[in-house]
Scaffold this motif. Structure first.
Motif, PDB file in Angstrom:
ATOM      1  N   ARG A   1      46.181 -40.821  15.146  1.00  0.00           N
ATOM      2  CA  ARG A   1      47.092 -40.614  16.077  1.00  0.00           C
ATOM      3  C   ARG A   1      46.577 -39.674  17.255  1.00  0.00           C
ATOM      4  NH1 ARG A   1      52.005 -37.236  13.238  1.00  0.00           N
ATOM      5  NH2 ARG A   1      50.746 -35.086  12.965  1.00  0.00           N
ATOM      6  N   GLN A   2      46.913 -39.736  18.441  1.00  0.00           N
ATOM      7  CA  GLN A   2      46.603 -38.832  19.562  1.00  0.00           C
ATOM      8  C   GLN A   2      47.807 -38.733  20.438  1.00  0.00           C
ATOM      9  OE1 GLN A   2      43.289 -40.750  21.764  1.00  0.00           O
ATOM     10  NE2 GLN A   2      42.997 -38.725  22.568  1.00  0.00           N
ATOM     11  N   ALA A   3      47.875 -37.318  20.560  1.00  0.00           N
ATOM     12  CA  ALA A   3      49.050 -36.783  21.446  1.00  0.00           C
ATOM     13  C   ALA A   3      48.539 -36.498  22.740  1.00  0.00           C
ATOM     14  CB  ALA A   3      49.570 -35.598  20.707  1.00  0.00           C
TER      15      ALA A   3
ATOM     16  N   GLU B   1      57.059 -33.281  16.753  1.00  0.00           N
ATOM     17  CA  GLU B   1      55.407 -32.975  16.629  1.00  0.00           C
ATOM     18  C   GLU B   1      54.714 -34.318  16.445  1.00  0.00           C
ATOM     19  OE1 GLU B   1      57.348 -30.903  15.521  1.00  0.00           O
ATOM     20  OE2 GLU B   1      56.737 -29.937  13.583  1.00  0.00           O
ATOM     21  N   ASP B   2      55.314 -35.221  15.428  1.00  0.00           N
ATOM     22  CA  ASP B   2      54.817 -36.436  15.482  1.00  0.00           C
ATOM     23  C   ASP B   2      54.573 -37.417  16.354  1.00  0.00           C
ATOM     24  OD1 ASP B   2      56.487 -36.182  12.158  1.00  0.00           O
ATOM     25  OD2 ASP B   2      54.474 -36.038  12.530  1.00  0.00           O
ATOM     26  N   THR B   3      55.236 -37.035  17.746  1.00  0.00           N
ATOM     27  CA  THR B   3      55.100 -37.859  18.837  1.00  0.00           C
ATOM     28  C   THR B   3      53.678 -37.910  19.368  1.00  0.00           C
ATOM     29  OG1 THR B   3      57.222 -37.490  19.744  1.00  0.00           O
ATOM     30  CG2 THR B   3      55.677 -38.000  21.188  1.00  0.00           C
ATOM     31  N   ALA B   4      53.233 -39.192  19.199  1.00  0.00           N
ATOM     32  CA  ALA B   4      51.911 -39.582  19.722  1.00  0.00           C
ATOM     33  C   ALA B   4      51.601 -41.304  19.902  1.00  0.00           C
ATOM     34  CB  ALA B   4      50.935 -38.953  18.479  1.00  0.00           C
ATOM     35  N   VAL B   5      50.473 -41.539  20.376  1.00  0.00           N
ATOM     36  CA  VAL B   5      50.145 -42.995  20.192  1.00  0.00           C
ATOM     37  C   VAL B   5      49.279 -43.231  18.887  1.00  0.00           C
ATOM     38  CG1 VAL B   5      48.752 -44.716  21.183  1.00  0.00           C
ATOM     39  CG2 VAL B   5      49.854 -43.143  22.681  1.00  0.00           C
ATOM     40  N   TYR B   6      49.959 -43.957  18.077  1.00  0.00           N
ATOM     41  CA  TYR B   6      49.257 -44.375  16.500  1.00  0.00           C
ATOM     42  C   TYR B   6      48.109 -45.376  16.859  1.00  0.00           C
ATOM     43  CZ  TYR B   6      52.459 -40.698  14.641  1.00  0.00           C
ATOM     44  OH  TYR B   6      53.035 -39.669  14.229  1.00  0.00           O
ATOM     45  N   TYR B   7      47.163 -45.232  16.108  1.00  0.00           N
ATOM     46  CA  TYR B   7      46.218 -46.345  16.058  1.00  0.00           C
ATOM     47  C   TYR B   7      45.777 -46.770  14.723  1.00  0.00           C
ATOM     48  CZ  TYR B   7      45.256 -44.689  21.209  1.00  0.00           C
ATOM     49  OH  TYR B   7      45.404 -44.371  22.404  1.00  0.00           O
ATOM     50  N   CYS B   8      45.482 -47.922  14.569  1.00  0.00           N
ATOM     51  CA  CYS B   8      44.833 -48.511  13.522  1.00  0.00           C
ATOM     52  C   CYS B   8      43.414 -48.618  13.526  1.00  0.00           C
ATOM     53  CB  CYS B   8      45.544 -49.735  13.084  1.00  0.00           C
ATOM     54  SG  CYS B   8      44.836 -50.667  11.772  1.00  0.00           S
TER      55      CYS B   8
ATOM     56  N   GLY C   1      42.529 -50.742  17.066  1.00  0.00           N
ATOM     57  CA  GLY C   1      43.592 -51.427  17.847  1.00  0.00           C
ATOM     58  C   GLY C   1      43.819 -50.799  18.903  1.00  0.00           C
ATOM     59  N   GLN C   2      44.961 -51.363  19.663  1.00  0.00           N
ATOM     60  CA  GLN C   2      45.267 -50.842  21.121  1.00  0.00           C
ATOM     61  C   GLN C   2      46.203 -49.713  21.077  1.00  0.00           C
ATOM     62  OE1 GLN C   2      46.697 -53.165  19.756  1.00  0.00           O
ATOM     63  NE2 GLN C   2      48.960 -53.177  20.096  1.00  0.00           N
ATOM     64  N   GLY C   3      46.800 -49.435  20.060  1.00  0.00           N
ATOM     65  CA  GLY C   3      47.816 -48.354  19.936  1.00  0.00           C
ATOM     66  C   GLY C   3      49.258 -48.544  20.223  1.00  0.00           C
ATOM     67  N   THR C   4      50.223 -47.885  19.283  1.00  0.00           N
ATOM     68  CA  THR C   4      51.583 -48.008  19.411  1.00  0.00           C
ATOM     69  C   THR C   4      52.009 -46.690  19.630  1.00  0.00           C
ATOM     70  OG1 THR C   4      53.459 -49.448  18.586  1.00  0.00           O
ATOM     71  CG2 THR C   4      52.057 -48.160  16.914  1.00  0.00           C
ATOM     72  N   GLN C   5      53.023 -46.560  20.617  1.00  0.00           N
ATOM     73  CA  GLN C   5      53.670 -45.370  20.910  1.00  0.00           C
ATOM     74  C   GLN C   5      54.909 -45.088  19.786  1.00  0.00           C
ATOM     75  OE1 GLN C   5      53.153 -42.939  23.348  1.00  0.00           O
ATOM     76  NE2 GLN C   5      54.350 -41.644  22.427  1.00  0.00           N
ATOM     77  N   VAL C   6      54.736 -43.763  19.476  1.00  0.00           N
ATOM     78  CA  VAL C   6      55.844 -43.334  18.523  1.00  0.00           C
ATOM     79  C   VAL C   6      56.265 -41.843  19.353  1.00  0.00           C
ATOM     80  CG1 VAL C   6      56.468 -42.414  16.511  1.00  0.00           C
ATOM     81  CG2 VAL C   6      54.916 -44.289  16.502  1.00  0.00           C
ATOM     82  N   THR C   7      57.672 -42.105  19.494  1.00  0.00           N
ATOM     83  CA  THR C   7      58.314 -40.958  20.001  1.00  0.00           C
ATOM     84  C   THR C   7      59.374 -40.488  19.266  1.00  0.00           C
ATOM     85  OG1 THR C   7      57.837 -41.640  22.322  1.00  0.00           O
ATOM     86  CG2 THR C   7      59.438 -40.158  22.346  1.00  0.00           C
TER      87      THR C   7
END
Length: 122
Positions: free
Chosen positions: A37-39, A88-95, A113-119
């Motif tokens: 993940r990347q915040a 604090e888990d808010t980030a874009v999550y990548y496989c 992958g392109q990433g999926t946003q988790v907020t």
């Protein structure tokens, strides 16, 4: 190799969310798959990895008690179950896929992958 994430969204703190990564062009067991993940303003962070015919797993200490990585061999997906989510888990999550070395190092993965946003709202 193509990786497509899904399952992200906006949730409240304390909720659960399940991310899924559809993997095509690669056979499970030949290398490791992982979730990162990347915040905003931060480095991409390792979360969990899975590898081998026995689905061995490894987790970052910060998420080990709350996140679970798994494979669905019938659907060819790698899933990440996330429980007790925090702001604090808010980030874009990548496989990611293709790691044959240390599974917590993002440079060892050759497909993303392109990433999926988790907020997560507090």
């Amino acid at each position: 190799v193509q990786l497509v994430e899904s399952g992200g969204g906006l949730v409240q703190a304390g909720s659960s969310l399940r991310l899924s990564c559809a993997v095509s062009g690669r056979t499970f067991g030949s290398s490791a798959e992982g979730w990162f993940r990347q915040a905003p303003g931060k480095e991409r962070e390792f979360l969990a990895a899975i590898w081998g015919s026995g689905d061995s797993t490894y987790y970052a200490g910060s998420v080990k008690a709350r996140f679970t990585i798994s494979r669905d061999h019938t659907k060819n997906t790698v899933d990440l179950q996330m429980n007790s989510l925090k702001a604090e888990d808010t980030a874009v999550y990548y496989c990611a896929a293709g790691a044959r070395g240390l599974v917590f190092m993002k440079t060892n993965y050759d497909s993303w992958g392109q990433g999926t946003q988790v907020t997560v709202s507090s």
